[in-house]
Design a protein around this motif. Structure first.
Motif, PDB file in Angstrom:
ATOM      1  N   ASN A 164      63.455  46.996  73.049  1.00  0.00           N
ATOM      2  CA  ASN A 164      62.198  46.331  72.639  1.00  0.00           C
ATOM      3  C   ASN A 164      62.843  45.641  71.159  1.00  0.00           C
ATOM      4  OD1 ASN A 164      59.580  45.871  71.085  1.00  0.00           O
ATOM      5  ND2 ASN A 164      59.648  44.811  73.203  1.00  0.00           N
ATOM      6  N   LEU A 165      63.391  46.514  70.630  1.00  0.00           N
ATOM      7  CA  LEU A 165      63.670  46.122  69.173  1.00  0.00           C
ATOM      8  C   LEU A 165      64.940  45.358  69.055  1.00  0.00           C
ATOM      9  CD1 LEU A 165      63.340  46.066  65.924  1.00  0.00           C
ATOM     10  CD2 LEU A 165      64.457  48.242  66.068  1.00  0.00           C
ATOM     11  N   THR A 166      65.903  45.726  69.804  1.00  0.00           N
ATOM     12  CA  THR A 166      67.372  45.113  69.629  1.00  0.00           C
ATOM     13  C   THR A 166      66.970  43.877  70.433  1.00  0.00           C
ATOM     14  OG1 THR A 166      68.035  46.408  71.623  1.00  0.00           O
ATOM     15  CG2 THR A 166      68.349  47.222  69.299  1.00  0.00           C
ATOM     16  N   GLU A 176      67.351  37.923  78.532  1.00  0.00           N
ATOM     17  CA  GLU A 176      67.071  39.232  78.077  1.00  0.00           C
ATOM     18  C   GLU A 176      65.533  39.295  77.469  1.00  0.00           C
ATOM     19  OE1 GLU A 176      71.377  38.620  77.942  1.00  0.00           O
ATOM     20  OE2 GLU A 176      69.683  37.465  77.202  1.00  0.00           O
ATOM     21  N   ARG A 177      65.017  38.220  77.149  1.00  0.00           N
ATOM     22  CA  ARG A 177      63.692  38.522  76.352  1.00  0.00           C
ATOM     23  C   ARG A 177      62.684  37.865  77.223  1.00  0.00           C
ATOM     24  NH1 ARG A 177      63.225  35.816  71.541  1.00  0.00           N
ATOM     25  NH2 ARG A 177      64.990  34.831  71.726  1.00  0.00           N
ATOM     26  N   ALA A 178      62.755  37.041  78.032  1.00  0.00           N
ATOM     27  CA  ALA A 178      61.874  36.072  78.928  1.00  0.00           C
ATOM     28  C   ALA A 178      60.733  37.064  79.494  1.00  0.00           C
ATOM     29  CB  ALA A 178      62.489  35.223  79.776  1.00  0.00           C
ATOM     30  N   PRO A 182      55.128  41.651  73.790  1.00  0.00           N
ATOM     31  CA  PRO A 182      55.180  41.406  72.431  1.00  0.00           C
ATOM     32  C   PRO A 182      56.394  41.975  71.831  1.00  0.00           C
ATOM     33  CG  PRO A 182      53.044  42.773  72.572  1.00  0.00           C
ATOM     34  CD  PRO A 182      53.678  42.617  74.115  1.00  0.00           C
ATOM     35  N   PHE A 183      57.041  41.171  70.759  1.00  0.00           N
ATOM     36  CA  PHE A 183      58.002  41.863  70.093  1.00  0.00           C
ATOM     37  C   PHE A 183      57.769  42.473  68.577  1.00  0.00           C
ATOM     38  CE2 PHE A 183      59.773  38.602  72.942  1.00  0.00           C
ATOM     39  CZ  PHE A 183      60.392  39.620  73.730  1.00  0.00           C
ATOM     40  N   PRO A 184      58.662  43.200  68.104  1.00  0.00           N
ATOM     41  CA  PRO A 184      58.058  43.784  66.819  1.00  0.00           C
ATOM     42  C   PRO A 184      58.373  42.817  65.762  1.00  0.00           C
ATOM     43  CG  PRO A 184      59.870  45.211  68.114  1.00  0.00           C
ATOM     44  CD  PRO A 184      59.667  43.969  68.886  1.00  0.00           C
TER      45      PRO A 184
END
Length: 446
Positions: A164-166, A176-178, A182-184
């Motif tokens: 989640n962080l990287t 990768e993120r789709a 939520p993200f940090p």
């Protein structure tokens, strides 16, 4: 230094017995679809059984040229007998205690070697973990603890992992993120140097990066700046000369921890132990993974002792980090790189690739640029007569190559860069053969 010539058990040549994928691979793919998450996508559904040097052998007996090294892991080649022997011997004696409960010597020996090999002549300490993403996460924690600041910056086109962080630090949203948020917070992407696309000098690109940090984040708010010396997944992007020097000076002046993510570029991949050596930069922290243990899970954060020791005991660590078997394998890998002079071999691979594929921009209209260092090259594909990205061409080239027994990698924020990262022990003859297949692919697409 005496260079040891390795005797390979599998002939180092491409040899196809069936169409690719073969019947056994097709059968395994059917089983995979029924049991494995489709989220674990695959570049080529060709199932491997063994490997040696730069050759992979699939379950149908086909011999393929490996131009990916498991994305930079098998830098020293597949199944080196010394690594296998070291891991087997260690596994017969001790496989696990957890270093933070009852420690063991291998962990200490790897940390000692990393202190010796990473750039800089100051006192260095390390922590060993399992993967590159875990190393990056720990580097973030260490930098925040040391500086008392929260903000973290990574460069555009970066790839730092899938946790989640990287993945928040990773540039492109797809795949990768789709849909993963939520993200940090307090993670920023800042402009980088991409000479083929921005046309800026290193000084100009650095000024742009620094201005963005100053105006969007605030230099006194930034705990760490993470950089990849060469952005592998980002498209083998090599910043213009002077870029990193200016960023290093800016970080020093503003108390920002300068972190070199050498997960893909370290361990002889670029013709030096660490790619930052090529530009004379000494980072505060270095992350290492992939090529360090010859296929066994191991990663590290190494850096200035005062930064690494800012974290309280128990603040960093993990159950399997630096386990006895992986560290035994790593010690064998480090010995092999020295004994077989594999930094020189990476330099040989670079020279051979430049001589063999350096004129592709002139020969193939869809090739915009060929760039690389050591055994790490990128061929950026474009629509002829433009610099517009051409992901469809990359898909076609990879499909052709894999069906003809050559395994390259895809890369680039627009999925338009063909990435070559062979084991550094690959022969000139294999490079020539693989290049011929890729030329056929480029001609067919063009």
């Amino acid at each position: 230094m005496v260079v040891m010539t390795r005797a390979f058990q599998i002939p180092q040549q491409r040899q196809l017995k069936t169409e690719l994928p073969g019947p056994r691979s097709i059968a395994l793919q059917q089983r995979r679809v029924a049991s494995v998450s489709r989220g674990a996508g695959t570049l080529a559904n060709i199932y491997m059984e063994r490997g040696d040097g730069a050759i992979l052998v699939d379950v149908d007996g086909n011999q393929l040229i490996d131009l990916g090294s498991g994305i930079g892991v098998n830098t020293i080649g597949h199944a080196h007998p010394d690594v296998a022997a070291a891991a087997a011997e260690q596994a017969s004696r001790l496989t696990h205690t957890l270093f933070t409960v009852t420690p063991y010597e291998n962990y200490v020996r790897v940390a000692e070697k990393l202190a010796e090999l990473t750039p800089g002549d100051f006192e260095k300490h390390s922590i060993l973990v399992n993967s590159g993403a875990e190393a990056v996460e720990n580097a973030v924690k260490i930098a925040r603890k040391y500086t008392g600041r929260r903000a973290i910056a990574a460069l555009d086109h970066a790839f730092h992992g899938r946790t989640n962080l990287t993945m928040t630090m990773t540039y492109r949203p797809w795949p990768e993120r789709a849909g993963m948020g939520p993200f940090p917070g307090e993670i920023y992407s800042v402009p980088t140097s991409y000479p083929y696309r921005d046309g800026l000098s290193g000084a100009e690109a650095a000024a742009r990066t620094i201005d963005y940090i100053t105006t969007h984040i605030g230099a006194t708010e930034l705990a760490a700046l993470f950089v990849e010396p060469v952005q592998g997944d980002g498209g083998v992007v090599i910043p213009a000369p002077g870029y990193f020097e200016a960023l290093r000076e800016f970080c020093t002046e503003n108390g920002i921890v300068f972190v070199a993510d050498e997960i893909q570029t370290g361990m002889a991949r670029t013709g030096a132990w660490y790619a930052m050596e090529h530009v004379g930069i000494v980072p505060d922290l270095v992350t290492t993974a992939k090529g360090i243990a010859g296929g066994f899970p191991l990663a590290a954060v190494t850096g200035r002792a005062e930064i690494m020791d800012a974290v309280q005991p128990g603040g960093i660590g993990g159950t399997f980090g630096g386990n006895p078997v992986s560290t035994a394998a790593a010690l064998a890998v480090l010995d092999i790189i020295e004994r077989e002079n594999l930094n020189a071999e990476a330099q040989r691979v670079e020279a051979t690739l430049r001589a063999r594929i350096g004129n592709w921009t002139e020969r193939f209209p869809i090739v915009g640029e060929v760039r690389g260092i050591g055994a790490m090259f990128g061929i950026e594909l474009v629509h002829p007569g433009t610099r517009e990205q051409n992901p469809e061409a990359l898909t076609a080239v990879i499909r052709y190559a894999t069906s003809h027994g050559v395994i390259p990698l895809d890369s680039g924020s627009w999925d338009s860069v063909l990435r070559l990262m062979p084991p550094v022990v690959i022969s000139d003859e294999l490079i020539d053969d693989a290049a011929s297949v890729l030329e056929e692919a480029l001609a067919s697409v063009g």
